[in-house]
Design a protein around this motif. Structure first.
Motif, PDB file in Angstrom:
ATOM      1  N   GLY A   3     -24.396   1.101 -23.833  1.00 55.51           N
ATOM      2  CA  GLY A   3     -23.866  -0.076 -24.506  1.00 55.51           C
ATOM      3  C   GLY A   3     -24.448  -0.182 -25.895  1.00 55.51           C
ATOM      4  N   VAL A   4     -24.312  -1.358 -26.498  1.00 54.26           N
ATOM      5  CA  VAL A   4     -24.907  -1.634 -27.800  1.00 54.26           C
ATOM      6  C   VAL A   4     -26.415  -1.759 -27.619  1.00 54.26           C
ATOM      7  N   SER A   5     -27.161  -1.025 -28.421  1.00 52.80           N
ATOM      8  CA  SER A   5     -28.606  -1.012 -28.308  1.00 52.80           C
ATOM      9  C   SER A   5     -29.241  -1.651 -29.538  1.00 52.80           C
ATOM     10  N   GLN A   6     -30.193  -2.548 -29.307  1.00 46.77           N
ATOM     11  CA  GLN A   6     -30.890  -3.208 -30.415  1.00 46.77           C
ATOM     12  C   GLN A   6     -32.394  -3.020 -30.273  1.00 46.77           C
ATOM     13  N   SER A   7     -33.039  -2.875 -31.426  1.00 49.68           N
ATOM     14  CA  SER A   7     -34.498  -2.748 -31.403  1.00 49.68           C
ATOM     15  C   SER A   7     -35.086  -3.411 -32.646  1.00 49.68           C
ATOM     16  N   PRO A   8     -36.305  -3.957 -32.528  1.00 55.98           N
ATOM     17  CA  PRO A   8     -37.020  -4.146 -31.271  1.00 55.98           C
ATOM     18  C   PRO A   8     -36.401  -5.265 -30.450  1.00 55.98           C
ATOM     19  N   SER A   9     -36.806  -5.405 -29.217  1.00 51.47           N
ATOM     20  CA  SER A   9     -36.295  -6.505 -28.405  1.00 51.47           C
ATOM     21  C   SER A   9     -36.970  -7.817 -28.786  1.00 51.47           C
ATOM     22  N   ILE A  26     -21.830   1.064 -29.868  1.00 52.02           N
ATOM     23  CA  ILE A  26     -21.229   1.992 -28.911  1.00 52.02           C
ATOM     24  C   ILE A  26     -20.520   3.096 -29.700  1.00 52.02           C
ATOM     25  N   SER A  27     -20.719   4.324 -29.268  1.00 53.17           N
ATOM     26  CA  SER A  27     -20.149   5.463 -29.978  1.00 53.17           C
ATOM     27  C   SER A  27     -18.633   5.332 -30.097  1.00 53.17           C
ATOM     28  N   GLY A  28     -18.145   5.539 -31.314  1.00 50.25           N
ATOM     29  CA  GLY A  28     -16.709   5.472 -31.548  1.00 50.25           C
ATOM     30  C   GLY A  28     -16.203   4.119 -31.976  1.00 50.25           C
ATOM     31  N   HIS A  29     -17.035   3.079 -31.840  1.00 47.35           N
ATOM     32  CA  HIS A  29     -16.622   1.745 -32.284  1.00 47.35           C
ATOM     33  C   HIS A  29     -16.678   1.680 -33.807  1.00 47.35           C
ATOM     34  N   THR A  30     -15.587   1.211 -34.391  1.00 48.64           N
ATOM     35  CA  THR A  30     -15.502   1.227 -35.852  1.00 48.64           C
ATOM     36  C   THR A  30     -15.999  -0.062 -36.486  1.00 48.64           C
ATOM     37  N   GLY A  71     -23.544   5.797 -42.367  1.00 52.31           N
ATOM     38  CA  GLY A  71     -22.710   6.786 -41.691  1.00 52.31           C
ATOM     39  C   GLY A  71     -21.732   6.189 -40.708  1.00 52.31           C
ATOM     40  N   GLY A  72     -21.400   4.938 -40.895  1.00 57.69           N
ATOM     41  CA  GLY A  72     -20.447   4.299 -40.000  1.00 57.69           C
ATOM     42  C   GLY A  72     -20.969   4.069 -38.607  1.00 57.69           C
ATOM     43  N   SER A  73     -22.302   4.153 -38.430  1.00 57.62           N
ATOM     44  CA  SER A  73     -22.840   3.992 -37.093  1.00 57.62           C
ATOM     45  C   SER A  73     -23.948   2.943 -37.091  1.00 57.62           C
ATOM     46  N   VAL A  74     -25.196   3.393 -37.163  1.00 56.12           N
ATOM     47  CA  VAL A  74     -26.351   2.507 -37.044  1.00 56.12           C
ATOM     48  C   VAL A  74     -26.360   1.477 -38.181  1.00 56.12           C
ATOM     49  N   SER A  75     -26.765   0.263 -37.824  1.00 59.59           N
ATOM     50  CA  SER A  75     -26.882  -0.799 -38.826  1.00 59.59           C
ATOM     51  C   SER A  75     -28.285  -1.387 -38.801  1.00 59.59           C
ATOM     52  N   ALA A  88     -35.010 -16.906 -34.363  1.00 58.19           N
ATOM     53  CA  ALA A  88     -33.769 -16.960 -33.588  1.00 58.19           C
ATOM     54  C   ALA A  88     -33.627 -15.626 -32.862  1.00 58.19           C
ATOM     55  N   VAL A  89     -32.571 -15.536 -32.067  1.00 63.77           N
ATOM     56  CA  VAL A  89     -32.176 -14.248 -31.489  1.00 63.77           C
ATOM     57  C   VAL A  89     -31.065 -13.690 -32.363  1.00 63.77           C
ATOM     58  N   TYR A  90     -31.247 -12.467 -32.817  1.00 63.61           N
ATOM     59  CA  TYR A  90     -30.247 -11.812 -33.663  1.00 63.61           C
ATOM     60  C   TYR A  90     -29.475 -10.830 -32.788  1.00 63.61           C
ATOM     61  N   LEU A  91     -28.190 -11.073 -32.684  1.00 61.37           N
ATOM     62  CA  LEU A  91     -27.320 -10.300 -31.807  1.00 61.37           C
ATOM     63  C   LEU A  91     -26.393  -9.409 -32.619  1.00 61.37           C
ATOM     64  N   CYS A  92     -26.234  -8.207 -32.141  1.00 60.91           N
ATOM     65  CA  CYS A  92     -25.310  -7.257 -32.747  1.00 60.91           C
ATOM     66  C   CYS A  92     -24.172  -7.028 -31.759  1.00 60.91           C
ATOM     67  N   ALA A  93     -22.985  -6.824 -32.265  1.00 63.78           N
ATOM     68  CA  ALA A  93     -21.832  -6.507 -31.419  1.00 63.78           C
ATOM     69  C   ALA A  93     -21.034  -5.391 -32.077  1.00 63.78           C
ATOM     70  N   SER A  94     -20.356  -4.594 -31.269  1.00 66.73           N
ATOM     71  CA  SER A  94     -19.452  -3.605 -31.827  1.00 66.73           C
ATOM     72  C   SER A  94     -18.099  -3.716 -31.152  1.00 66.73           C
ATOM     73  N   SER A  95     -17.093  -3.178 -31.825  1.00 60.86           N
ATOM     74  CA  SER A  95     -15.728  -3.363 -31.350  1.00 60.86           C
ATOM     75  C   SER A  95     -14.901  -2.103 -31.547  1.00 60.86           C
ATOM     76  N   PRO A  96     -14.155  -1.725 -30.501  1.00 58.29           N
ATOM     77  CA  PRO A  96     -13.274  -0.571 -30.620  1.00 58.29           C
ATOM     78  C   PRO A  96     -11.862  -0.944 -31.060  1.00 58.29           C
ATOM     79  N   SER A  97     -11.554  -2.229 -30.963  1.00 55.96           N
ATOM     80  CA  SER A  97     -10.170  -2.633 -31.221  1.00 55.96           C
ATOM     81  C   SER A  97     -10.114  -4.096 -31.601  1.00 55.96           C
TER      82      SER A  97
END
Lengths: 112, 112
Positions: A3-9, A26-30, A71-75, A88-97
């Motif tokens: 899934g989407v991975s964030q660090s540090p926790s 997630i790999s392939g999510h634009t 590179g269109g991947s890691v942020s 706060a809690v900082y949340l990342c999300a990715s989307s394929p569509s």
């Protein structure tokens, strides 16, 4: 699959220090999004990246906040000169569509 | 910009009862309406979503209804179970890879 991975926790920092938060989508999510969730509150949009388009930075609360996506991947979300109100809690999300977003577990930031 | 209101902020029901959470939005251009469930300390999980060309969608005990004219949509959970206890967030977005604007959340407590 992964899934989407964030660090540090969890990240504890002193007021005035800079912090970097990482998101592996997630790999392939634009599309990749950053949100912030303060204690007991809803999610507040910060910034999003879509392919090679210019990012939508309309949610960044101040110029101390910045983000990049390599590179269109890691942020990486960077907060400079942290303040207590940045806690706060900082949340990342990715989307394929269109619309569908999958969230990471978040980074809990505490600024002392 | 878009404004999303969510009610109620807390909801307590007995196991087996139904629960309904309602959201209203302001931007008639919004066309994607997901619902997320967030358990304590966990990431938001998408539980159901609906697009503006559909009036209702159902998935087992969960359903979402959309009234585009009135600009509101609702989450319906039937035969509630203790494991349904969590905070539920509605969200809206417009066409394309757009940011989600979230409601303030509903804390649902299902008592055995």
């Amino acid at each position: 699959g992964a899934g989407v991975s964030q660090s540090p926790s969890n990240k504890v920092t002193e007021k005035g220090k800079d912090v970097e938060l990482r998101c592996d989508p997630i790999s392939g999510h634009t599309a990749l999004y950053w949100y912030r969730q303060s204690l007991g509150q809803g999610l507040e949009f910060l910034i999003y990246f879509q392919g090679n388009s210019a990012p939508d930075k309309s949610g960044l609360p101040s110029d101390r906040f910045s983000a990049e996506r390599t590179g269109g991947s890691v942020s990486t979300l960077t907060i400079q000169r942290t303040q207590q109100e940045d806690s706060a809690v900082y949340l990342c999300a990715s989307s394929p569509s269109l619309g569908l977003q999958y969230f990471g577990a978040g980074t809990r930031l505490s600024v002392l | 910009g878009e404004n999303v209101e969510q009610h109620p902020s807390t909801l307590s029901v007995q196991e087996g009862d139904s629960a309904v959470i309602k959201c209203t939005y302001s931007d008639s251009a919004s066309n994607y309406f997901p619902w997320y469930k967030q358990e304590l300390g966990k990431r938001p999980q998408l539980i159901i979503d609906i697009r503006s060309n559909v009036g209702e969608k159902k998935d087992q005990r969960i359903a979402v209804t959309l009234n585009k004219t009135a600009k509101h949509f609702s989450l319906h959970i039937t035969e509630t179970q203790p494991e349904d206890s969590a905070v539920y967030f509605c969200a809206v977005s417009k066409a394309g890879f757009q940011k989600l604007v979230f409601g303030t959340g509903t804390r649902l407590l299902v008592s055995p």
